[in-house]
Motif scaffolding. Structure first.
Motif, PDB file in Angstrom:
ATOM      1  N   VAL A 174      -7.364   5.582  -1.635  1.00 35.94           N
ATOM      2  CA  VAL A 174      -8.014   4.357  -1.161  1.00 35.94           C
ATOM      3  C   VAL A 174      -8.072   3.248  -2.200  1.00 35.94           C
ATOM      4  CG1 VAL A 174      -9.434   5.772   0.361  1.00 35.94           C
ATOM      5  CG2 VAL A 174     -10.378   5.003  -1.827  1.00 35.94           C
ATOM      6  N   GLN A 188      -6.068  -4.310  -2.166  1.00 35.89           N
ATOM      7  CA  GLN A 188      -5.325  -5.168  -1.265  1.00 35.89           C
ATOM      8  C   GLN A 188      -6.240  -5.878  -0.281  1.00 35.89           C
ATOM      9  OE1 GLN A 188      -2.749  -3.184   1.482  1.00 35.89           O
ATOM     10  NE2 GLN A 188      -1.422  -4.965   1.740  1.00 35.89           N
ATOM     11  N   ALA A 189      -7.217  -5.147   0.266  1.00 37.31           N
ATOM     12  CA  ALA A 189      -8.046  -5.712   1.326  1.00 37.31           C
ATOM     13  C   ALA A 189      -9.191  -6.569   0.801  1.00 37.31           C
ATOM     14  CB  ALA A 189      -8.601  -4.585   2.201  1.00 37.31           C
ATOM     15  N   THR A 232       0.827  -1.207   0.000  1.00 33.93           N
ATOM     16  CA  THR A 232       0.000   0.000   0.000  1.00 33.93           C
ATOM     17  C   THR A 232       0.856   1.251   0.000  1.00 33.93           C
ATOM     18  OG1 THR A 232      -0.100  -0.019   2.420  1.00 33.93           O
ATOM     19  CG2 THR A 232      -1.854  -1.140   1.237  1.00 33.93           C
ATOM     20  N   GLU A 233       2.154   1.089   0.217  1.00 31.45           N
ATOM     21  CA  GLU A 233       3.019   2.243   0.190  1.00 31.45           C
ATOM     22  C   GLU A 233       3.621   2.460  -1.193  1.00 31.45           C
ATOM     23  OE1 GLU A 233       5.938   2.089   3.225  1.00 31.45           O
ATOM     24  OE2 GLU A 233       4.563   1.444   4.762  1.00 31.45           O
ATOM     25  N   LEU A 290      -5.723   0.409  -1.423  1.00 29.00           N
ATOM     26  CA  LEU A 290      -6.142  -0.269  -0.198  1.00 29.00           C
ATOM     27  C   LEU A 290      -7.330  -1.194  -0.464  1.00 29.00           C
ATOM     28  CD1 LEU A 290      -5.948   2.742   2.292  1.00 29.00           C
ATOM     29  CD2 LEU A 290      -4.274   0.914   1.971  1.00 29.00           C
TER      30      LEU A 290
END
Length: 478
Positions: free
Chosen positions: A199, A205-206, A59-60, A202
């Motif tokens: 977002v 990823q989530a 996420t970075e 994110l």
């Protein structure tokens, strides 16, 4: 002389017209997030991980790079077999297809919105775009051709939704509030860009990459519901508007032509220098936006910094600055008009000058401050921020000179902007491929030169009075 608008006070921020501006803000927010979603999701779509286990996507990592330079991000993330075997060339076609769709409908949708009403044209465009966003994950399973077709149709739908907005403001926005209302609505683009870049990764990823389409597609459907329920083409037919607000709007627009147009005076438009001044302003303004597209590349190649060092700044601050300057510029412009401190044309030229001159100064300064990381970042943030001051200048000037044809003319204006984006992208790629250091310097100088040309042309020929060919008495002769 400019027609002096009435200074009569009307209902303030707790009024229906400001509610319409907020709904239009979120409609613009929805469209830009739907447009950018694929640029974020494609990193996972061509990656070797499973849809719901995106552990190898940090996420970075450069979320901004996914938006501005997707091919590069794909290469950095792609460490194994692809979920979809899409080459960088294929991805380029996918990304560009939505732009071609927008170009196809910019002008005709603006014309149709003026005839049939913006409520149905814009609402339909937003609904189609939202439904196609929801359908994109399924389309990807059927093949890349269907994805390209969907993105092209989605672009056509968004082209319908972008340009017709000015038809609504021509009937809803009192002259002393046009800058505030249009900038509140328009700032949704910058706010949406900020949110999706923050977002989007994110979500992938989530939850898995399909959910970026499901979430923003569903948000678009909610906006469509609000749009069709709350938005009306003019205040006279809105069932919930107060008598006081209706009288205020109608009286403030009393001198403005309001009957539906039946033909477009093309010859008169072609000969109209104030209109060409707006077109040149759009061309210059959109040319400058190429700088923000190349932000990560510039940071990496010139400052020798990695995306990990700069991704947070690049994915948020430029868009926060752009959104803030858009709204604050609109508030200041209408403040100057409501207090009769400046004439309408003076306000339009003032904010056009600020929106073209300030980013030009920042751009030509960049090559001389490369040794300072913080100074460079500040300048890169100021470029999109100050550039959006144009929203209170020539960008809404069509509402002043030809409110009857504002949507049609906005479509043509954005067409000039898209042409500028294509040319500037090509020119930037050519210049930096020759020599990185001198190439970037030439890119910034060329951008400043184009801005100065547009500014001088607008200052010379720009006007704020309704043109003869757009007046009521000329309707039967067109």
């Amino acid at each position: 002389m400019d027609e002096k608008p009435s200074t009569r006070k009307g209902p303030g921020f707790c009024s229906l017209r400001y509610g319409l501006a907020v709904i239009m803000h979120f409609s613009n927010f929805t469209m830009i997030t739907q447009r950018v979603s694929l640029s974020i999701a494609i990193i996972a779509m061509v990656n070797s991980t499973e849809e719901h286990n995106m552990s190898n996507v940090s996420t970075e990592e450069p979320l901004t790079d996914a938006f501005n330079n997707p091919s590069r991000s794909i290469k950095e993330f792609n460490t194994g077999a692809s979920v979809y075997e899409w080459s960088p060339e294929t991805q380029g076609i996918i990304f560009s297809s939505i732009n071609y769709g927008i170009i196809l409908t910019l002008i005709p949708s603006g014309y149709l919105a003026g005839i049939f009403g913006a409520k149905h044209i814009l609402g339909t465009g937003l609904l189609i775009s939202s439904l196609l966003t929801l359908f994109t994950p399924l389309a990807a399973n059927f093949g890349v051709i269907l994805v390209i077709v969907i993105r092209t149709i989605q672009g056509m739908a968004q082209g319908m939704a972008w340009t017709g907005q000015f038809t609504i403001w021509a009937k809803w926005a009192p002259p002393l509030e046009r800058s505030k209302l249009t900038t509140i609505a328009g700032s949704g683009v910058a706010f949406g860009s900020f949110i999706i870049l923050c977002v989007g990764g994110l979500i992938c990823q989530a939850l898995g990459w399909p959910f970026i389409f499901y979430i923003f597609g569903d948000i678009g459907c909610v906006c469509c519901f609000l749009w069709f329920v709350v938005i009306y083409d003019d205040p006279m037919h809105h069932p919930c508007i107060s008598v006081r607000e209706k009288e205020h709007i109608v009286s403030s627009l009393a001198q403005q032509p309001s009957s539906p147009r039946r033909s477009v005076p093309i010859k008169a438009m072609v000969r109209c220098l104030p209109l060409w001044a707006i077109f040149m302003g759009f061309f210059s303004h959109f040319w400058c936006t190429i700088i923000i597209t190349y932000l990560p590349t510039y940071i990496n190649s010139v400052l020798q910094l990695t995306e990990r060092d700069t991704s947070g700044v690049l994915s948020s601050l430029p868009f926060i600055a752009a959104s803030s300057c858009t709204i604050l510029g609109g508030q200041l412009a209408d403040f100057l008009l409501s207090r009769s401190l400046l004439r309408l044309i003076t306000v339009r030229k003032l904010f056009s000058s600020l929106g073209l001159l300030l980013p030009s100064l920042c751009a030509v300064t960049l090559p001389f401050v490369t040794s300072s990381y913080m100074t460079t970042i500040v300048l890169l943030i100021l470029i999109p921020g100050t550039s959006n001051l144009c929203d209170s200048g020539f960008i809404i000037n069509t509402l002043d000179i030809a409110p009857r044809y504002s949507s049609f003319l906005m479509g043509i204006s954005r067409g000039f902007g898209l042409i500028a984006g294509i040319i500037s992208s090509t020119a930037t790629g050519f210049l930096i491929s020759q020599n990185s250091e001198s190439g970037w310097r030439n890119v910034f100088f060329l951008s400043a030169a184009v801005n100065m040309f547009g500014l001088v042309f607008y200052l010379k020929f720009g006007q704020a009075k309704i043109q003869d060919w757009a007046k009521e008495e000329n309707l039967t002769r067109l």
